[in-house]
Design an enzyme around this catalytic site. Sequence first.
Site, short mmCIF file in Angstrom:
data_model
loop_
_atom_site.label_atom_id
_atom_site.label_comp_id
_atom_site.label_asym_id
_atom_site.label_seq_id
_atom_site.Cartn_x
_atom_site.Cartn_y
_atom_site.Cartn_z
N SER A 1 0.82 -1.22 0.00
CA SER A 1 0.00 0.00 0.00
C SER A 1 0.84 1.27 0.00
CB SER A 1 -0.92 0.02 1.22
OG SER A 1 -1.61 1.25 1.28
N LYS B 1 -13.32 -4.58 2.07
CA LYS B 1 -14.27 -3.48 1.84
C LYS B 1 -15.73 -3.89 2.05
CE LYS B 1 -11.52 -0.75 -1.43
NZ LYS B 1 -11.54 -0.03 -2.71
N ASP C 1 -13.95 6.27 -3.27
CA ASP C 1 -13.37 5.89 -4.57
C ASP C 1 -14.02 6.66 -5.73
OD1 ASP C 1 -11.47 4.10 -3.64
OD2 ASP C 1 -12.86 2.40 -3.66
N GLY D 1 -16.25 -5.47 -11.71
CA GLY D 1 -15.94 -5.83 -10.32
C GLY D 1 -16.22 -4.67 -9.37
N ASN E 1 -17.90 -6.54 -20.06
CA ASN E 1 -17.14 -7.42 -19.17
C ASN E 1 -16.96 -8.81 -19.79
OD1 ASN E 1 -15.80 -7.75 -16.66
ND2 ASN E 1 -17.47 -9.08 -15.98
N ILE F 1 -7.66 2.68 -14.23
CA ILE F 1 -7.51 2.84 -12.78
C ILE F 1 -6.28 2.11 -12.26
CG2 ILE F 1 -10.00 3.18 -12.50
CD1 ILE F 1 -9.89 0.47 -10.94
N TYR G 1 -2.40 1.63 -11.64
CA TYR G 1 -1.28 2.58 -11.58
C TYR G 1 0.09 1.89 -11.45
CZ TYR G 1 -1.89 2.02 -6.55
OH TYR G 1 -2.01 1.48 -5.30
N GLY H 1 -4.10 5.76 -13.22
CA GLY H 1 -4.82 5.49 -11.98
C GLY H 1 -4.24 6.13 -10.73
P1 ATR Z 1 -11.95 -5.22 -8.44
O1 ATR Z 1 -12.70 -5.23 -7.15
O2 ATR Z 1 -10.54 -4.68 -8.31
O3 ATR Z 1 -12.69 -4.56 -9.54
P2 ATR Z 1 -12.69 -7.92 -9.21
O4 ATR Z 1 -13.99 -7.78 -8.52
O5 ATR Z 1 -11.92 -9.17 -9.05
O6 ATR Z 1 -11.69 -6.75 -8.79
O7 ATR Z 1 -12.92 -7.62 -10.78
C1 ATR Z 1 -11.93 -7.76 -11.71
C2 ATR Z 1 -12.46 -7.36 -13.08
O8 ATR Z 1 -11.42 -7.57 -14.04
C3 ATR Z 1 -13.63 -8.20 -13.56
O9 ATR Z 1 -14.46 -7.40 -14.39
C4 ATR Z 1 -12.94 -9.29 -14.37
O10 ATR Z 1 -13.74 -9.92 -15.34
P3 ATR Z 1 -14.69 -11.17 -14.92
O11 ATR Z 1 -15.87 -10.59 -14.23
O12 ATR Z 1 -15.02 -11.82 -16.21
O13 ATR Z 1 -13.85 -12.05 -14.02
C5 ATR Z 1 -11.87 -8.46 -15.04
N1 ATR Z 1 -10.73 -9.26 -15.52
C6 ATR Z 1 -9.73 -9.78 -14.78
N2 ATR Z 1 -8.83 -10.43 -15.58
C7 ATR Z 1 -9.30 -10.29 -16.86
C8 ATR Z 1 -8.81 -10.72 -18.15
N3 ATR Z 1 -7.68 -11.41 -18.26
N4 ATR Z 1 -9.53 -10.37 -19.24
C9 ATR Z 1 -10.67 -9.66 -19.12
N5 ATR Z 1 -11.19 -9.23 -17.94
C10 ATR Z 1 -10.50 -9.54 -16.82
#
Ligand code: ATR
Length: 278
Positions: A16, A67, A103, A130, A152, A217, A219, A240
Amino acid sequence: MAEPRAFVTGFPISHSRSPIIHRYWLKQHALRGNYDAVPVEPKDFASFLDRVRKGEFVGGNVTIPHKEQAFAGVDWRDEAAEAIGAVNTLWMDGGKLCGGNTDAYGFAADLDQSAPGWDKARTALVIGAGGAARAIVHALMARGFADIRIANRTQARAEDLAAHFGGPVTAHRLEGAADLATDAGLVVNTTSVGMKGEDGAPLDVAHLPSSAIVSDIVYVPLQTPLLADARRRGLKTVNGLGMLLHQAVPGFERWFGVRPEVTPELRALIEADVAAAR
Ligand code: ATR
Protein backbone atom coordinates in the site's frame (compact mmCIF):
# COMPACT_ATOMS: atom_id res chain seq x y z
CA MET A 1 -3.40 13.18 24.80
CA ALA A 2 -2.08 10.33 22.67
CA GLU A 3 -1.18 11.17 19.09
CA PRO A 4 -4.11 10.61 16.71
CA ARG A 5 -3.40 7.45 14.78
CA ALA A 6 -5.00 6.34 11.51
CA PHE A 7 -4.46 3.17 9.47
CA VAL A 8 -4.85 1.36 6.22
CA THR A 9 -5.85 -2.26 6.63
CA GLY A 10 -5.95 -5.06 4.08
CA PHE A 11 -4.46 -8.49 3.55
CA PRO A 12 -1.77 -8.34 2.34
CA ILE A 13 -1.08 -4.63 2.92
CA SER A 14 2.67 -4.17 2.54
CA HIS A 15 2.27 -2.87 -1.06
CA SER A 16 0.00 0.00 0.00
CA ARG A 17 1.12 3.54 -0.87
CA SER A 18 -1.40 5.09 1.54
CA PRO A 19 1.13 5.52 4.40
CA ILE A 20 3.39 7.56 2.08
CA ILE A 21 0.47 9.78 1.07
CA HIS A 22 -0.87 10.46 4.57
CA ARG A 23 2.56 10.86 6.18
CA TYR A 24 3.42 13.38 3.46
CA TRP A 25 0.35 15.45 4.37
CA LEU A 26 0.97 15.12 8.14
CA LYS A 27 4.49 16.46 7.62
CA GLN A 28 3.42 19.16 5.14
CA HIS A 29 0.88 20.53 7.63
CA ALA A 30 3.12 19.96 10.67
CA LEU A 31 0.38 17.93 12.37
CA ARG A 32 0.71 15.53 15.29
CA GLY A 33 -0.37 12.05 14.31
CA ASN A 34 0.55 8.91 12.48
CA TYR A 35 -0.72 6.61 9.77
CA ASP A 36 0.26 2.96 9.67
CA ALA A 37 -0.34 -0.09 7.50
CA VAL A 38 -2.01 -2.77 9.65
CA PRO A 39 -2.32 -6.27 8.15
CA VAL A 40 -5.52 -7.98 9.33
CA GLU A 41 -6.63 -11.43 8.21
CA PRO A 42 -10.28 -11.68 7.08
CA LYS A 43 -11.16 -13.84 10.11
CA ASP A 44 -9.88 -11.11 12.47
CA PHE A 45 -11.54 -8.14 10.76
CA ALA A 46 -14.57 -7.94 13.08
CA SER A 47 -12.34 -7.74 16.16
CA PHE A 48 -10.22 -5.12 14.41
CA LEU A 49 -13.37 -2.98 14.01
CA ASP A 50 -13.87 -3.31 17.79
CA ARG A 51 -10.38 -1.87 18.32
CA VAL A 52 -11.42 1.12 16.19
CA ARG A 53 -14.66 1.48 18.17
CA LYS A 54 -12.68 1.46 21.42
CA GLY A 55 -10.65 4.46 20.28
CA GLU A 56 -7.26 2.97 19.39
CA PHE A 57 -7.46 4.85 16.08
CA VAL A 58 -9.19 8.01 14.84
CA GLY A 59 -10.14 6.03 11.75
CA GLY A 60 -8.57 4.62 8.65
CA ASN A 61 -8.74 3.17 5.19
CA VAL A 62 -9.91 -0.31 4.27
CA THR A 63 -8.77 -2.13 1.16
CA ILE A 64 -8.86 -5.58 -0.44
CA PRO A 65 -10.27 -7.96 0.83
CA HIS A 66 -12.11 -6.08 3.61
CA LYS A 67 -14.27 -3.48 1.84
CA GLU A 68 -17.44 -5.60 1.94
CA GLN A 69 -16.88 -6.73 5.55
CA ALA A 70 -16.40 -3.09 6.51
CA PHE A 71 -19.66 -2.24 4.73
CA ALA A 72 -21.48 -4.87 6.82
CA GLY A 73 -19.72 -4.03 10.09
CA VAL A 74 -20.21 -0.27 10.50
CA ASP A 75 -23.01 1.52 12.38
CA TRP A 76 -23.61 4.16 9.69
CA ARG A 77 -22.79 4.47 5.96
CA ASP A 78 -22.62 7.47 3.67
CA GLU A 79 -24.57 7.66 0.41
CA ALA A 80 -21.66 6.60 -1.80
CA ALA A 81 -20.95 3.52 0.34
CA GLU A 82 -24.64 2.56 0.17
CA ALA A 83 -24.67 2.91 -3.61
CA ILE A 84 -21.37 1.11 -4.19
CA GLY A 85 -21.85 -1.63 -1.56
CA ALA A 86 -18.35 -1.22 -0.13
CA VAL A 87 -16.61 0.92 2.50
CA ASN A 88 -13.04 2.21 2.09
CA THR A 89 -12.92 4.89 4.81
CA LEU A 90 -13.78 4.59 8.54
CA TRP A 91 -14.14 7.21 11.25
CA MET A 92 -15.83 7.60 14.64
CA ASP A 93 -18.63 10.11 15.17
CA GLY A 94 -20.55 10.44 18.44
CA GLY A 95 -19.64 6.90 19.50
CA LYS A 96 -20.72 5.45 16.15
CA LEU A 97 -18.39 3.70 13.71
CA CYS A 98 -19.03 5.37 10.35
CA GLY A 99 -18.13 4.06 6.90
CA GLY A 100 -17.80 5.96 3.66
CA ASN A 101 -16.65 5.26 0.15
CA THR A 102 -14.33 7.85 -1.42
CA ASP A 103 -13.37 5.89 -4.57
CA ALA A 104 -16.03 7.52 -6.78
CA TYR A 105 -15.10 10.93 -5.38
CA GLY A 106 -11.40 10.21 -6.02
CA PHE A 107 -12.03 9.19 -9.62
CA ALA A 108 -14.11 12.30 -10.40
CA ALA A 109 -11.82 14.69 -8.51
CA ASP A 110 -8.79 13.42 -10.41
CA LEU A 111 -10.50 13.86 -13.78
CA ASP A 112 -11.57 17.36 -12.71
CA GLN A 113 -7.89 18.11 -12.12
CA SER A 114 -6.33 16.11 -15.00
CA ALA A 115 -8.96 16.45 -17.74
CA PRO A 116 -11.25 19.41 -16.95
CA GLY A 117 -14.58 19.20 -18.78
CA TRP A 118 -14.37 15.39 -18.91
CA ASP A 119 -17.95 15.02 -17.69
CA LYS A 120 -19.34 16.77 -20.77
CA ALA A 121 -18.71 13.50 -22.64
CA ARG A 122 -22.09 12.05 -21.56
CA THR A 123 -21.37 8.60 -23.10
CA ALA A 124 -18.94 6.27 -21.34
CA LEU A 125 -17.60 2.78 -21.84
CA VAL A 126 -16.57 1.01 -18.62
CA ILE A 127 -14.49 -2.14 -19.04
CA GLY A 128 -14.93 -4.60 -16.17
CA ALA A 129 -17.69 -5.27 -13.67
CA GLY A 130 -15.94 -5.83 -10.32
CA GLY A 131 -15.81 -3.70 -7.18
CA ALA A 132 -13.83 -0.93 -8.86
CA ALA A 133 -16.35 -0.71 -11.72
CA ARG A 134 -19.13 -0.13 -9.18
CA ALA A 135 -17.38 2.97 -7.86
CA ILE A 136 -16.73 4.28 -11.38
CA VAL A 137 -20.33 3.76 -12.50
CA HIS A 138 -21.55 5.54 -9.36
CA ALA A 139 -19.27 8.49 -10.16
CA LEU A 140 -20.46 8.64 -13.77
CA MET A 141 -24.10 8.59 -12.72
CA ALA A 142 -23.49 11.31 -10.15
CA ARG A 143 -21.96 13.46 -12.91
CA GLY A 144 -24.98 12.98 -15.14
CA PHE A 145 -23.65 10.61 -17.81
CA ALA A 146 -26.62 9.70 -20.01
CA ASP A 147 -25.26 6.46 -21.48
CA ILE A 148 -22.99 4.15 -19.47
CA ARG A 149 -21.98 0.91 -21.18
CA ILE A 150 -20.37 -1.84 -19.10
CA ALA A 151 -18.40 -4.42 -21.09
CA ASN A 152 -17.14 -7.42 -19.17
CA ARG A 153 -15.54 -10.80 -19.92
CA THR A 154 -18.30 -12.43 -17.85
CA GLN A 155 -21.43 -10.77 -19.18
CA ALA A 156 -23.57 -11.94 -16.25
CA ARG A 157 -21.54 -9.75 -13.87
CA ALA A 158 -22.08 -6.73 -16.14
CA GLU A 159 -25.80 -7.51 -16.09
CA ASP A 160 -25.82 -7.64 -12.28
CA LEU A 161 -24.20 -4.22 -12.18
CA ALA A 162 -26.60 -2.74 -14.74
CA ALA A 163 -29.56 -4.12 -12.77
CA HIS A 164 -28.12 -2.67 -9.55
CA PHE A 165 -27.72 0.85 -10.94
CA GLY A 166 -30.50 0.89 -13.55
CA GLY A 167 -31.16 4.08 -15.53
CA PRO A 168 -28.49 4.81 -18.15
CA VAL A 169 -26.41 1.68 -17.42
CA THR A 170 -26.36 -1.21 -19.92
CA ALA A 171 -24.47 -4.53 -19.93
CA HIS A 172 -22.38 -5.98 -22.78
CA ARG A 173 -19.85 -8.64 -23.65
CA LEU A 174 -16.18 -7.65 -23.76
CA GLU A 175 -16.02 -8.90 -27.37
CA GLY A 176 -18.53 -6.17 -28.29
CA ALA A 177 -16.45 -3.35 -26.78
CA ALA A 178 -15.11 -2.18 -30.15
CA ASP A 179 -18.62 -1.36 -31.39
CA LEU A 180 -19.49 0.35 -28.11
CA ALA A 181 -16.35 2.50 -28.37
CA THR A 182 -17.09 4.31 -31.63
CA ASP A 183 -19.07 7.13 -30.00
CA ALA A 184 -17.76 6.93 -26.41
CA GLY A 185 -16.34 10.18 -25.05
CA LEU A 186 -14.75 8.43 -22.10
CA VAL A 187 -13.33 4.92 -21.64
CA VAL A 188 -12.39 3.58 -18.23
CA ASN A 189 -10.52 0.32 -17.73
CA THR A 190 -11.36 -1.10 -14.30
CA THR A 191 -9.93 -4.57 -14.93
CA SER A 192 -6.52 -5.90 -13.99
CA VAL A 193 -5.65 -6.32 -17.68
CA GLY A 194 -2.38 -4.44 -18.25
CA MET A 195 -1.21 -4.68 -14.66
CA LYS A 196 2.35 -5.55 -13.79
CA GLY A 197 3.32 -8.74 -15.57
CA GLU A 198 0.27 -8.86 -17.81
CA ASP A 199 0.42 -7.88 -21.44
CA GLY A 200 -2.07 -6.36 -23.81
CA ALA A 201 -4.85 -3.78 -23.75
CA PRO A 202 -8.51 -4.72 -23.13
CA LEU A 203 -9.65 -2.57 -26.10
CA ASP A 204 -8.31 -1.54 -29.51
CA VAL A 205 -8.19 2.25 -29.26
CA ALA A 206 -8.48 2.57 -33.06
CA HIS A 207 -12.26 2.36 -32.59
CA LEU A 208 -12.50 5.45 -30.37
CA PRO A 209 -13.41 8.95 -31.56
CA SER A 210 -10.43 11.35 -31.64
CA SER A 211 -11.98 13.40 -28.82
CA ALA A 212 -12.12 10.44 -26.40
CA ILE A 213 -10.49 10.48 -22.97
CA VAL A 214 -8.94 7.14 -21.95
CA SER A 215 -8.60 6.40 -18.25
CA ASP A 216 -7.14 3.36 -16.52
CA ILE A 217 -7.51 2.84 -12.78
CA VAL A 218 -4.38 0.67 -12.75
CA TYR A 219 -1.28 2.58 -11.58
CA VAL A 220 1.34 -0.19 -11.62
CA PRO A 221 2.62 0.37 -14.23
CA LEU A 222 1.79 4.06 -14.54
CA GLN A 223 1.47 3.66 -18.28
CA THR A 224 -0.57 0.54 -19.07
CA PRO A 225 -0.64 -0.90 -22.61
CA LEU A 226 -4.10 0.71 -23.06
CA LEU A 227 -2.79 4.15 -22.12
CA ALA A 228 0.31 3.71 -24.28
CA ASP A 229 -1.87 2.82 -27.30
CA ALA A 230 -4.16 5.79 -26.61
CA ARG A 231 -1.23 8.18 -26.35
CA ARG A 232 0.21 6.96 -29.64
CA ARG A 233 -3.16 7.77 -31.20
CA GLY A 234 -3.02 11.26 -29.68
CA LEU A 235 -5.91 10.72 -27.26
CA LYS A 236 -6.07 12.33 -23.82
CA THR A 237 -5.04 9.78 -21.17
CA VAL A 238 -5.41 9.62 -17.37
CA ASN A 239 -3.63 6.98 -15.27
CA GLY A 240 -4.82 5.49 -11.98
CA LEU A 241 -2.45 7.36 -9.69
CA GLY A 242 -4.64 10.45 -9.34
CA MET A 243 -7.65 8.42 -8.20
CA LEU A 244 -5.48 6.84 -5.49
CA LEU A 245 -4.31 10.27 -4.32
CA HIS A 246 -7.69 12.00 -4.42
CA GLN A 247 -9.59 9.19 -2.68
CA ALA A 248 -7.30 9.76 0.31
CA VAL A 249 -8.33 13.43 0.76
CA PRO A 250 -11.71 13.08 2.58
CA GLY A 251 -10.35 10.55 5.10
CA PHE A 252 -7.36 12.71 6.03
CA GLU A 253 -9.64 15.68 6.57
CA ARG A 254 -11.94 13.68 8.87
CA TRP A 255 -9.11 12.25 10.99
CA PHE A 256 -6.72 15.17 11.17
CA GLY A 257 -8.96 18.20 10.58
CA VAL A 258 -7.20 19.70 7.55
CA ARG A 259 -8.31 19.24 3.93
CA PRO A 260 -5.09 18.32 2.11
CA GLU A 261 -4.18 18.93 -1.52
CA VAL A 262 -2.94 16.62 -4.23
CA THR A 263 0.19 18.55 -5.18
CA PRO A 264 2.60 17.88 -8.06
CA GLU A 265 5.21 17.10 -5.38
CA LEU A 266 3.01 14.35 -3.88
CA ARG A 267 2.35 12.90 -7.34
CA ALA A 268 6.08 12.82 -8.03
CA LEU A 269 6.74 11.11 -4.69
CA ILE A 270 4.34 8.25 -5.41
CA GLU A 271 5.41 8.02 -9.07
CA ALA A 272 8.99 7.51 -7.90
CA ASP A 273 7.89 4.82 -5.46
CA VAL A 274 5.87 2.99 -8.12
CA ALA A 275 8.79 3.22 -10.58
CA ALA A 276 11.25 1.89 -7.96
CA ALA A 277 9.03 -1.10 -7.24
CA ARG A 278 9.02 -2.29 -10.84
P1 ATR B 1 -11.95 -5.22 -8.44
O1 ATR B 1 -12.70 -5.23 -7.15
O2 ATR B 1 -10.54 -4.68 -8.31
O3 ATR B 1 -12.69 -4.56 -9.54
P2 ATR B 1 -12.69 -7.92 -9.21
O4 ATR B 1 -13.99 -7.78 -8.52
O5 ATR B 1 -11.92 -9.17 -9.05
O6 ATR B 1 -11.69 -6.75 -8.79
O7 ATR B 1 -12.92 -7.62 -10.78
C1 ATR B 1 -11.93 -7.76 -11.71
C2 ATR B 1 -12.46 -7.36 -13.08
O8 ATR B 1 -11.42 -7.57 -14.04
C3 ATR B 1 -13.63 -8.20 -13.56
O9 ATR B 1 -14.46 -7.40 -14.39
C4 ATR B 1 -12.94 -9.29 -14.37
O10 ATR B 1 -13.74 -9.92 -15.34
P3 ATR B 1 -14.69 -11.17 -14.92
O11 ATR B 1 -15.87 -10.59 -14.23
O12 ATR B 1 -15.02 -11.82 -16.21
O13 ATR B 1 -13.85 -12.05 -14.02
C5 ATR B 1 -11.87 -8.46 -15.04
N1 ATR B 1 -10.73 -9.26 -15.52
C6 ATR B 1 -9.73 -9.78 -14.78
N2 ATR B 1 -8.83 -10.43 -15.58
C7 ATR B 1 -9.30 -10.29 -16.86
C8 ATR B 1 -8.81 -10.72 -18.15
N3 ATR B 1 -7.68 -11.41 -18.26
N4 ATR B 1 -9.53 -10.37 -19.24
C9 ATR B 1 -10.67 -9.66 -19.12
N5 ATR B 1 -11.19 -9.23 -17.94
C10 ATR B 1 -10.50 -9.54 -16.82
